[in-house]
Motif scaffolding. Structure first.
Motif, mmCIF file in Angstrom:
data_model
loop_
_atom_site.group_PDB
_atom_site.id
_atom_site.type_symbol
_atom_site.label_atom_id
_atom_site.label_comp_id
_atom_site.label_asym_id
_atom_site.label_seq_id
_atom_site.Cartn_x
_atom_site.Cartn_y
_atom_site.Cartn_z
ATOM 1 N N UNK A 23 -6.362 2.077 13.420
ATOM 2 C CA UNK A 23 -5.941 2.242 14.809
ATOM 3 C C UNK A 23 -7.126 2.342 15.752
ATOM 4 N N UNK A 24 -8.309 2.588 15.207
ATOM 5 C CA UNK A 24 -9.521 2.683 16.015
ATOM 6 C C UNK A 24 -10.324 1.384 15.970
ATOM 7 N N UNK A 25 -9.719 0.334 15.421
ATOM 8 C CA UNK A 25 -10.316 -0.997 15.459
ATOM 9 C C UNK A 25 -11.299 -1.328 14.363
ATOM 10 N N UNK A 26 -11.451 -0.449 13.383
ATOM 11 C CA UNK A 26 -12.388 -0.726 12.296
ATOM 12 C C UNK A 26 -11.707 -1.511 11.177
ATOM 13 N N UNK A 27 -12.504 -2.283 10.489
ATOM 14 C CA UNK A 27 -12.025 -3.143 9.406
ATOM 15 C C UNK A 27 -12.381 -2.479 8.074
ATOM 16 N N UNK A 28 -11.364 -2.051 7.329
ATOM 17 C CA UNK A 28 -11.587 -1.325 6.085
ATOM 18 C C UNK A 28 -11.507 -2.246 4.880
ATOM 19 N N UNK A 29 -12.465 -2.094 3.979
ATOM 20 C CA UNK A 29 -12.429 -2.812 2.707
ATOM 21 C C UNK A 29 -11.548 -2.029 1.740
ATOM 22 N N UNK A 30 -10.562 -2.701 1.154
ATOM 23 C CA UNK A 30 -9.616 -2.063 0.235
ATOM 24 C C UNK A 30 -9.599 -2.796 -1.094
ATOM 25 N N UNK A 31 -9.235 -2.072 -2.144
ATOM 26 C CA UNK A 31 -9.083 -2.670 -3.472
ATOM 27 C C UNK A 31 -7.815 -2.133 -4.108
ATOM 28 N N UNK A 32 -7.062 -3.035 -4.711
ATOM 29 C CA UNK A 32 -5.871 -2.649 -5.464
ATOM 30 C C UNK A 32 -6.080 -3.117 -6.896
ATOM 31 N N UNK A 33 -6.108 -2.154 -7.821
ATOM 32 C CA UNK A 33 -6.371 -2.438 -9.226
ATOM 33 C C UNK A 33 -5.101 -2.252 -10.039
ATOM 34 N N UNK A 34 -4.618 -3.337 -10.623
ATOM 35 C CA UNK A 34 -3.382 -3.294 -11.390
ATOM 36 C C UNK A 34 -3.638 -2.706 -12.768
ATOM 37 N N UNK A 35 -2.700 -1.905 -13.206
ATOM 38 C CA UNK A 35 -2.810 -1.285 -14.528
ATOM 39 C C UNK A 35 -2.429 -2.279 -15.612
ATOM 40 N N UNK A 36 -3.319 -2.465 -16.569
ATOM 41 C CA UNK A 36 -3.040 -3.302 -17.726
ATOM 42 C C UNK A 36 -3.361 -2.517 -18.990
ATOM 43 N N UNK A 37 -2.462 -2.530 -19.932
ATOM 44 C CA UNK A 37 -2.685 -1.776 -21.174
ATOM 45 C C UNK A 37 -3.908 -2.277 -21.932
ATOM 46 N N UNK A 38 -4.246 -3.537 -21.734
ATOM 47 C CA UNK A 38 -5.362 -4.118 -22.477
ATOM 48 C C UNK A 38 -6.713 -3.836 -21.829
ATOM 49 N N UNK A 39 -6.700 -3.277 -20.601
ATOM 50 C CA UNK A 39 -7.959 -3.043 -19.898
ATOM 51 C C UNK A 39 -8.446 -1.622 -20.115
ATOM 52 N N UNK A 40 -9.715 -1.400 -19.813
ATOM 53 C CA UNK A 40 -10.258 -0.054 -19.895
ATOM 54 C C UNK A 40 -10.360 0.498 -18.480
ATOM 55 N N UNK A 41 -10.641 1.786 -18.385
ATOM 56 C CA UNK A 41 -10.798 2.378 -17.064
ATOM 57 C C UNK A 41 -9.688 3.371 -16.750
ATOM 58 N N UNK A 42 -9.810 3.974 -15.566
ATOM 59 C CA UNK A 42 -8.900 5.038 -15.166
ATOM 60 C C UNK A 42 -7.443 4.596 -15.164
ATOM 61 N N UNK A 43 -7.172 3.426 -14.590
ATOM 62 C CA UNK A 43 -5.798 2.970 -14.477
ATOM 63 C C UNK A 43 -5.077 2.890 -15.803
ATOM 64 N N UNK A 44 -5.758 2.349 -16.812
ATOM 65 C CA UNK A 44 -5.120 2.205 -18.118
ATOM 66 C C UNK A 44 -4.981 3.545 -18.822
ATOM 67 N N UNK A 45 -5.924 4.456 -18.608
ATOM 68 C CA UNK A 45 -5.867 5.754 -19.291
ATOM 69 C C UNK A 45 -4.742 6.629 -18.757
ATOM 70 N N UNK A 46 -4.453 6.544 -17.474
ATOM 71 C CA UNK A 46 -3.400 7.394 -16.910
ATOM 72 C C UNK A 46 -2.153 6.598 -16.544
ATOM 73 N N UNK A 47 -2.129 5.320 -16.920
ATOM 74 C CA UNK A 47 -0.953 4.468 -16.751
ATOM 75 C C UNK A 47 -0.503 4.385 -15.294
#
Length: 257
Positions: free
Chosen positions: A74-98
């Protein structure tokens, strides 16, 4: 308040500017460790590329499941965002906590535009929240808000206005003045990040995590925040030195459906 005479003189004769408190206490943007590369001509989504300074290095398969994009605040700034899909075959936080992970960089951090400020913090998380709700259609009850250190400030602000599935506060701070002047007992008009006054309005379950030997934000902050939560769960006091910094990214995590 229990401040000494010289500190009282400074406060009443030369009240600190909130933006200066914020910049000194919290905002130290590190060098960006990633870039966005257009997925295809005319696309609004990007492939994320990490440089050799990135804390985590992902393989090609994992990067393929990270969607990068920009959203506008709302203040006119451009935010960089990331959406990481959970995959059972991947490592990392998303896969560990489903769960899927949605994160963003504050204004002035990473490749987001603008500059860091308290007002931008709140506008940033509002933009992230709206994006998560509209772009991905995720219901509030399936969202877990997570914030670490300075990231707990916008997290608490958002959670005080919306009910979500749960809230995780990692090394939260009561307010900027209480970090700068540990004996401060009240919130002054020039204070910043007044989370201690907002957390009683958080109606979602809250988990507080804090290191007992934290040298940046004293354990007393985590205890005070925990005691003011209307719906706290058993806190996690980590019995090791917790050398956290005030530059971590606040993020919204959506439980996978």
């Amino acid at each position: 308040m229990n401040l000494n005479f010289s500190e009282l003189c400074c406060l009443f004769c030369f009240p600190p500017c909130p933006s200066r408190i914020a910049s000194k206490v919290a905002f130290l943007p590190p060098e960006s460790t990633y870039t966005f590369v257009p997925s295809e001509a005319g696309s609004s989504t990007y492939t994320v590329q990490f440089n050799d300074k990135a804390e985590w290095q992902y393989g090609d398969n994992e990067r393929a499941n990270i969607e990068g994009f920009f959203t506008r605040t709302s203040r006119g700034n451009r935010l960089a965002c990331m959406f990481m899909k959970c995959l059972r075959s991947s490592r990392g936080l998303g896969s560990r906590i489903n769960c899927n992970i949605f994160s963003y960089d504050y204004s002035g951090y990473g490749i987001s535009t603008g500059r860091p400020s308290e007002r931008n913090l709140y506008a940033d998380i509002d933009a992230a929240w709206n994006t998560l709700r509209t772009r991905y259609g995720i219901s509030p009850e399936n969202i877990i808000l997570y914030g670490q250190s300075i990231g707990t400030v916008p997290t608490i602000d958002l959670a005080s206005r919306y009910q979500v599935g749960a809230v995780i506060l990692h090394s939260p701070l009561m307010s900027g003045m209480r970090v700068a002047f540990p004996k401060t007992k009240r919130t002054w008009f020039f204070d910043v990040f007044p989370s201690i006054d907002k957390v009683p309005k958080v109606t979602s379950p809250v988990l507080v995590i804090h290191g007992t030997e934290d040298e940046v934000i004293d354990l007393s902050h985590g205890i005070a925040i925990y005691e003011r939560c209307p719906r706290p769960v058993e806190p996690l006091w980590v019995e090791v030195s917790c050398f956290v910094t005030l530059v971590k990214i606040s993020c919204c995590s959506s439980a996978s459906t």
